[in-house]
Design a protein around this motif. Structure first.
Motif, short mmCIF file in Angstrom:
data_model
loop_
_atom_site.label_atom_id
_atom_site.label_comp_id
_atom_site.label_asym_id
_atom_site.label_seq_id
_atom_site.Cartn_x
_atom_site.Cartn_y
_atom_site.Cartn_z
N ASN A 52 0.82 -1.20 -0.06
CA ASN A 52 -0.06 0.04 0.05
C ASN A 52 0.86 1.37 -0.04
OD1 ASN A 52 -2.63 -1.49 0.14
ND2 ASN A 52 -2.15 -1.79 2.30
N ASP A 53 2.09 1.12 -0.38
CA ASP A 53 2.79 2.29 -0.49
C ASP A 53 2.32 3.30 -1.59
OD1 ASP A 53 4.34 1.61 1.52
OD2 ASP A 53 6.03 0.41 0.23
N VAL A 54 1.86 2.44 -2.79
CA VAL A 54 1.02 3.26 -3.82
C VAL A 54 -0.32 2.46 -4.20
CG1 VAL A 54 3.09 4.01 -4.92
CG2 VAL A 54 2.11 1.63 -5.51
N GLU A 55 -1.08 3.21 -4.89
CA GLU A 55 -2.41 2.87 -5.17
C GLU A 55 -2.45 1.90 -6.20
OE1 GLU A 55 -5.68 5.13 -4.05
OE2 GLU A 55 -4.79 6.28 -2.26
N ALA A 56 -1.62 2.48 -7.15
CA ALA A 56 -1.66 1.74 -8.56
C ALA A 56 -0.28 2.05 -9.12
CB ALA A 56 -2.76 2.52 -9.57
N ILE A 57 -0.01 0.88 -9.97
CA ILE A 57 1.27 0.83 -10.86
C ILE A 57 0.86 0.62 -12.09
CG2 ILE A 57 2.56 -0.12 -8.80
CD1 ILE A 57 2.34 -2.72 -10.36
N VAL A 58 1.97 1.43 -13.13
CA VAL A 58 1.72 1.32 -14.48
C VAL A 58 3.07 0.60 -15.11
CG1 VAL A 58 1.61 2.82 -16.64
CG2 VAL A 58 0.51 3.60 -14.57
N ALA A 59 2.69 -0.57 -16.08
CA ALA A 59 3.77 -1.21 -16.52
C ALA A 59 3.24 -1.92 -17.56
CB ALA A 59 4.19 -2.35 -15.35
N ASP A 60 3.87 -2.61 -18.38
CA ASP A 60 3.60 -3.39 -19.53
C ASP A 60 2.56 -4.36 -19.25
OD1 ASP A 60 5.30 -1.77 -20.78
OD2 ASP A 60 6.71 -3.20 -21.58
N ASP A 61 1.38 -4.67 -19.89
CA ASP A 61 0.42 -5.63 -19.53
C ASP A 61 0.85 -6.82 -19.65
OD1 ASP A 61 -2.63 -5.96 -19.67
OD2 ASP A 61 -1.99 -7.30 -21.22
N ALA A 62 1.67 -7.39 -20.52
CA ALA A 62 2.18 -8.82 -20.46
C ALA A 62 2.86 -9.11 -19.46
CB ALA A 62 3.02 -8.78 -22.00
N VAL A 63 3.67 -8.19 -19.16
CA VAL A 63 4.68 -8.52 -17.92
C VAL A 63 4.11 -8.46 -16.68
CG1 VAL A 63 6.46 -7.64 -16.67
CG2 VAL A 63 6.74 -7.37 -19.11
N LEU A 64 2.95 -7.53 -16.33
CA LEU A 64 2.19 -7.45 -15.30
C LEU A 64 1.42 -8.65 -15.04
CD1 LEU A 64 0.78 -3.80 -14.91
CD2 LEU A 64 2.47 -4.83 -13.41
N LYS A 65 0.57 -9.19 -16.14
CA LYS A 65 -0.21 -10.38 -16.26
C LYS A 65 0.58 -11.57 -15.63
CE LYS A 65 -4.12 -8.56 -18.87
NZ LYS A 65 -4.75 -8.65 -20.23
N TYR A 66 1.66 -11.69 -16.40
CA TYR A 66 2.51 -12.90 -16.04
C TYR A 66 2.99 -12.96 -14.59
CZ TYR A 66 6.29 -16.29 -16.68
OH TYR A 66 7.25 -17.33 -16.42
N LEU A 67 3.53 -11.71 -14.17
CA LEU A 67 4.09 -11.73 -12.85
C LEU A 67 3.00 -12.08 -11.84
CD1 LEU A 67 6.76 -9.08 -13.02
CD2 LEU A 67 7.22 -11.33 -12.69
N ILE A 68 2.02 -11.40 -12.02
CA ILE A 68 0.90 -11.47 -11.15
C ILE A 68 0.20 -13.04 -11.04
CG2 ILE A 68 -1.41 -10.69 -10.34
CD1 ILE A 68 -0.52 -7.94 -11.22
N LYS A 69 0.03 -13.45 -12.38
CA LYS A 69 -0.45 -14.91 -12.34
C LYS A 69 0.77 -15.70 -11.54
CE LYS A 69 0.23 -17.30 -15.98
NZ LYS A 69 0.33 -18.02 -17.47
N LYS A 70 1.92 -15.51 -11.92
CA LYS A 70 2.73 -16.74 -11.36
C LYS A 70 2.90 -16.56 -9.69
CE LYS A 70 4.16 -18.84 -14.91
NZ LYS A 70 4.12 -20.29 -15.15
N SER A 71 2.96 -15.24 -9.31
CA SER A 71 2.76 -14.95 -7.72
C SER A 71 1.59 -15.45 -7.26
CB SER A 71 2.87 -13.38 -7.85
OG SER A 71 3.89 -12.80 -8.37
N LYS A 72 0.38 -15.57 -7.95
CA LYS A 72 -0.65 -16.10 -7.17
C LYS A 72 -0.56 -17.88 -7.41
CE LYS A 72 -3.97 -12.39 -8.29
NZ LYS A 72 -5.04 -12.01 -8.90
#
Length: 366
Positions: free
Chosen positions: A288-308
């Protein structure tokens, strides 16, 4: 002794052409060039493992290109800023990762042909159910749609009231004028939300003609309103007030330093915090240091999917908004002698079944 000397000379002259041919053959053998490669961790395009080896889409592409062109190479791990600087000063010959092709970067270095297309995206942390209800209840788009529905219902109800209230006891059964007006509004609301009544429910010819006309109009209207409401409720359940990049101006936002995401936010006068890599970016959002982050869609989706899959970042989601298209390419030194060969090999690899299979493995939904 003289015989031995003559024999040795004769042998020497016989072997001389052979030695000359061997020397020419070695001289003609091309020496494979050694390419200095820079990269940085950017899953799924470059994945650096604990043992120092690399994998990922960009690595696969480069390995196949190097095989085709007979390149020897060594990979040096660098940050994004350092990598771009090293290529521009020709300390390294090529940079491979998830590098977006931009006009600003083209000023200091060259790029290969594009090998992957994506766009920028916004990731947020889901809130609780009460926040979801609040987001839906205060959604301006939803309130506008509902206001339009009620206004249309009042108009339709008023028209039918004027035409039918004196002659249609079935629809207007109460004696009180106030109650009949309420009945008229309910009739209009049902007409707008449910669809037209039976043709024979109305006594006047004008009422029946209007019913036929509205039957067509309300069918389209109901479909449109249903789609808008479904979209609004879906976005409301995402527990985010952010409906696009313009909503980032008044909240704490993060982006990777020297990235196209940071450049986009800067160009749109959006103050933001920068982080060295995407992992730090996700950690900041989770904490919660930030409320939103901006990055490349493909990278974000892959990292969040793998983390989950590992039980991490379970509340992080990527919002369904696409903006600022990104094309990935290899960064190459200015006026590189290998540019044409590299591009031809790159296009060949992109058409291969192996490349299509790799795309499926990394990005297929499971």
């Amino acid at each position: 002794m003289m015989i031995k000397i003559k024999t040795s000379k004769r042998l020497f002259f016989l072997l001389l052409p052979v030695l000359f041919l061997c020397q020419s053959a070695f001289a003609a053998t091309p020496v494979k060039p050694t390419i200095q490669v820079g990269s940085y961790h950017c899953p799924p395009f470059v994945i650096k493992h604990d043992d120092g080896t690399y994998s990922g889409l960009s690595i696969l592409l480069w390995e196949r290109i190097a095989e085709q062109l007979g390149f020897q190479y060594s990979i040096k791990d660098l940050g994004l800023k350092e990598l771009l600087q090293a290529v521009s000063t020709q300390e390294i010959n090529i940079g491979i990762s998830c590098l977006s092709i931009t006009s600003e970067r083209e000023l200091i270095l060259d790029f290969s042909h594009s090998f992957y297309e994506t766009h920028l995206a916004i990731a947020v942390k889901k809130q609780g159910y009460l926040a979801s209800v609040k987001n839906i209840a205060t959604n301006k788009h939803l309130l506008t749609v509902l206001g339009f529905v009620f206004a249309a219902a009042a108009i339709v109800g008023a028209v039918y009231y004027l035409l039918e209230h004196k002659v249609n006891e079935k629809l207007y059964s109460k004696s009180s004028r106030r109650v009949r007006l309420i009945e008229g509004f309910i009739l209009g609301l049902l007409f707008i939300t449910k669809g037209p009544f039976n043709y024979f429910e109305f006594k006047t010819l004008t009422g029946r003609v209007i019913t036929v006309i509205l039957a067509i109009a309300t069918t389209l209207f109901i479909a449109s309103v249903t789609a808008v409401l479904a979209s609004t409720f879906t976005l409301g359940l995402l527990s985010s007030d952010i409906k696009g990049p313009n909503d980032l101006a008044n909240i704490p936002v993060g982006a990777k330093e020297t990235s196209t995401s940071s450049e986009f936010l800067t160009n749109h006068s959006i103050v933001h915090r920068t982080y060295r890599d995407t992992n730090q970016l996700l950690q900041a959002l989770e904490a919660n240091d930030v409320e939103a982050i901006v990055a490349d869609d493909a990278v974000l989706k892959y990292l969040i999917k793998k983390s989950k899959e590992k039980g991490e970042y379970e509340d992080l989601i990527v919002l369904p908004y696409q903006f600022e298209k990104q094309n990935y390419g290899f960064a190459i030194e200015d006026k590189s002698q290998y540019a044409e060969q590299l591009n031809r090999a790159l296009l060949k690899v992109r058409k291969s079944p192996e490349w299509r299979q790799a795309l499926h493995e990394y990005f297929a939904e499971k």
